[in-house]
Design a protein around this motif. Structure first.
Motif, short mmCIF file in Angstrom:
data_model
loop_
_atom_site.label_atom_id
_atom_site.label_comp_id
_atom_site.label_asym_id
_atom_site.label_seq_id
_atom_site.Cartn_x
_atom_site.Cartn_y
_atom_site.Cartn_z
N GLU A 1 0.82 -1.20 0.00
CA GLU A 1 0.00 0.00 0.00
C GLU A 1 0.87 1.26 0.00
O GLU A 1 0.53 2.25 -0.64
CB GLU A 1 -0.94 0.01 1.21
CG GLU A 1 -2.21 -0.77 0.99
CD GLU A 1 -3.01 -0.22 -0.19
OE1 GLU A 1 -3.54 0.91 -0.09
OE2 GLU A 1 -3.09 -0.91 -1.22
N VAL A 2 1.97 1.22 0.72
CA VAL A 2 2.90 2.36 0.70
C VAL A 2 3.40 2.59 -0.72
O VAL A 2 3.38 3.72 -1.23
CB VAL A 2 4.09 2.13 1.65
CG1 VAL A 2 5.15 3.21 1.47
CG2 VAL A 2 3.63 2.09 3.11
N ALA A 3 3.86 1.52 -1.37
CA ALA A 3 4.38 1.65 -2.74
C ALA A 3 3.29 2.15 -3.69
O ALA A 3 3.56 2.92 -4.61
CB ALA A 3 4.93 0.31 -3.20
N ARG A 4 2.06 1.71 -3.47
CA ARG A 4 0.96 2.11 -4.36
C ARG A 4 0.67 3.60 -4.26
O ARG A 4 0.47 4.28 -5.28
CB ARG A 4 -0.31 1.31 -4.01
CG ARG A 4 -1.50 1.65 -4.92
CD ARG A 4 -2.77 0.96 -4.46
NE ARG A 4 -3.26 1.49 -3.20
CZ ARG A 4 -3.97 2.62 -3.08
NH1 ARG A 4 -4.24 3.36 -4.15
NH2 ARG A 4 -4.40 3.02 -1.90
N VAL A 5 0.62 4.15 -3.03
CA VAL A 5 0.20 5.55 -2.88
C VAL A 5 1.34 6.54 -3.12
O VAL A 5 1.08 7.72 -3.36
CB VAL A 5 -0.43 5.81 -1.49
CG1 VAL A 5 -1.57 4.86 -1.23
CG2 VAL A 5 0.61 5.74 -0.38
N LEU A 6 2.58 6.08 -3.08
CA LEU A 6 3.70 7.00 -3.29
C LEU A 6 3.81 7.42 -4.75
O LEU A 6 3.60 6.64 -5.67
CB LEU A 6 5.02 6.36 -2.86
CG LEU A 6 5.38 6.40 -1.38
CD1 LEU A 6 6.69 5.64 -1.15
CD2 LEU A 6 5.50 7.83 -0.85
N LYS A 7 4.18 8.67 -4.94
CA LYS A 7 4.53 9.16 -6.27
C LYS A 7 5.88 8.55 -6.68
O LYS A 7 6.67 8.15 -5.82
CB LYS A 7 4.65 10.68 -6.26
CG LYS A 7 3.38 11.43 -5.91
CD LYS A 7 3.64 12.93 -5.83
CE LYS A 7 2.38 13.68 -5.44
NZ LYS A 7 2.63 15.16 -5.33
N PRO A 8 6.18 8.49 -7.97
CA PRO A 8 7.54 8.11 -8.37
C PRO A 8 8.56 9.04 -7.69
O PRO A 8 8.36 10.26 -7.64
CB PRO A 8 7.52 8.31 -9.88
CG PRO A 8 6.09 8.12 -10.25
CD PRO A 8 5.29 8.71 -9.12
N ASN A 9 9.60 8.47 -7.13
CA ASN A 9 10.61 9.16 -6.34
C ASN A 9 10.09 9.58 -4.95
O ASN A 9 10.80 10.25 -4.20
CB ASN A 9 11.16 10.40 -7.05
CG ASN A 9 12.01 10.03 -8.25
OD1 ASN A 9 12.81 9.10 -8.18
ND2 ASN A 9 11.83 10.75 -9.35
#
Length: 306
Positions: free
Chosen positions: A172-180
Motif C-alpha cells: 500500500e505504501v508503494a501504491r500511494v507514493l509518487k515516483p521518487n
C-alpha cells in the motif's frame, strides 16, 4: 537463518490493536507522552521531551519535506508528529489510527490549534496562515482509499509492528507514493539470533502484551520493502540512543502506582484485558539491555517510472 517473521500472530486484528490503545489511553499519554514513541538521546543530557523531539527531527530530515507536499503518517497516535509536520513544514498530512481514543484526542488538538491560529493577532496571522491542519482518520491503513501515486512521503513511526500482514502494508505504501516518493520507517526489530530465553521471556511476551503481530529481523524488513517495489536507501540501528526510553517509562509507572490509586485499580481489575502491558515496560528495558531487541530507522523510495 531464514527471513521469516519471528513471532507472528495472524489472528491479531486492527480492532484488537485499537482496543489496546483505547483501554490504555491515559496510561500511554501519562507514561509515554503524546508522541507514543521512543526518544533519541545523542549526548545523554537531553530531557525526555528533547529526546522525543530529536527522533521526530531525524525522521523529518530523512523525509526531505518541502511546503505543499502530501504526507501520510501511518499509526499517527495522538497526532503530535502530524501537527509538527503541518505547522512547521507546511505539508498536507493525513494521519491514520485504529484507536478511537487517539482519534478524538488528535482531532481535538488539531482543531484547537487551527482555532488558535485564526484568533492570533493580525501581525502573527500571515505566518500562521501557512500552517496546514492535519487530517486525522480513524481507520485501518490497509483500507486507506488514497489515490495511487498521490503521496510524496509516507511515515511509519513504531506502528508497523502491529500489522499481521506487513507485506500488504508495504504494498500500500508503494501504491500511494509518487515516483521518487519517500518512506521513512522507525521499527522495533528482533535481534538476528535471539536466545531461547530471550524469545520466551522477552520477545514473545512483549508481542502478546503490546498487541504486536510480530517482531521481524532487519533483513526481513528489507526483503518485504523490496518485494513491494520500494528501493531501500538507508537503514540505521539507533538502539543505544533510544534505549533510555524504557527506564524512564518504568520510573513513571512506579510513580503512578505510588501516587495515583487509579493505576493500581486498573492493573488489578481483571476486566481490563490489556492491563498486562505494564509487564512489558521492564521487559522492553531488559530486551534492549540484552540485545534481544533493536531499533532501526529505514529509508526507502519508490523508483521513478522508466
Amino acid at each position: 537463518m531464514n527471513g521469516a517473521i519471528t513471532f507472528p500472530s495472524s489472528a491479531l486484528s486492527s480492532a484488537d490493536v485499537g482496543l489496546h490503545y483505547d483501554q490504555l489511553d491515559r496510561f500511554y499519554r501519562e507514561i509515554w507522552g503524546e508522541h507514543v514513541h521512543h526518544g533519541l538521546w545523542r549526548t545523554g543530557n537531553e530531557t525526555v521531551e528533547q529526546a522525543t523531539r530529536a527522533l521526530v527531527d531525524v525522521v523529518l530530515a530523512r523525509a526531505q519535506l518541502a511546503p505543499g507536499m502530501s504526507v501520510v503518517d501511518i499509526g499517527c497516535g495522538y497526532g503530535a508528529t502530524a501537527r509538527i509536520l503541518a505547522k512547521e513544514r507546511q505539508v498536507r498530512v493525513t494521519g491514520y489510527t485504529v484507536s478511537a481514543a487517539q482519534f478524538w484526542y488528535a482531532e481535538g488538538q488539531a482543531q484547537a490549534e487551527a482555532k488558535a491560529r485564526a484568533e492570533a493577532p493580525e501581525d502573527e496571522r500571515e505566518e500562521e496562515a501557512k500552517a496546514e491542519v492535519p487530517c486525522i482518520i480513524h481507520g485501518d491503513w490497509l483500507d486507506n482509499k488514497l489515490p495511487s501515486g498521490s503521496q510524496d512521503v509516507v511515515l511509519a513511526i513504531e506502528s508497523m509492528e502491529h500489522f499481521a500482514n506487513k507485506a500488504a502494508m508495504f504494498r500500500e505504501v508503494a501504491r500511494v507514493l509518487k515516483p521518487n516518493g519517500r518512506m521513512v520507517v522507525c521499527a522495533w526489530t528482533a535481534a538476528a539470533e535471539p536466545t531461547e530465553w530471550q524469545r520466551e521471556n522477552l520477545l514473545k511476551p512483549i508481542c502478546r502484551e503490546g498487541r504486536l503481530a510480530g517482531l521481524d529481523r532487519e533483513e526481513r524488513y528489507v526483503e518485504l520493502m523490496t518485494r513491494a517495489g520500494l528501493s531501500v536507501t538507508a537503514r540505521d540501528d539507533v538502539s543505544k540512543r533510544v534505549a533510555r526510553t524504557w527506564p524512564v517509562c518504568v520510573g513513571r509507572l512506579l510513580k503512578g502506582l505510588v501516587t495515583d490509586p487509579r493505576y493500581a485499580r486498573f492493573l488489578l481489575d481483571r476486566r481490563n484485558e490489556n492491563r498486562s502491558f505494564a509487564l512489558s515496560l521492564p521487559r522492553l528495558w531488559l530486551a534492549y539491555r540484552t540485545g534481544a531487541m533493536r531499533y532501526v530507522i529505514y529509508c526507502a523510495c519508490r523508483p521513478p517510472v522508466e
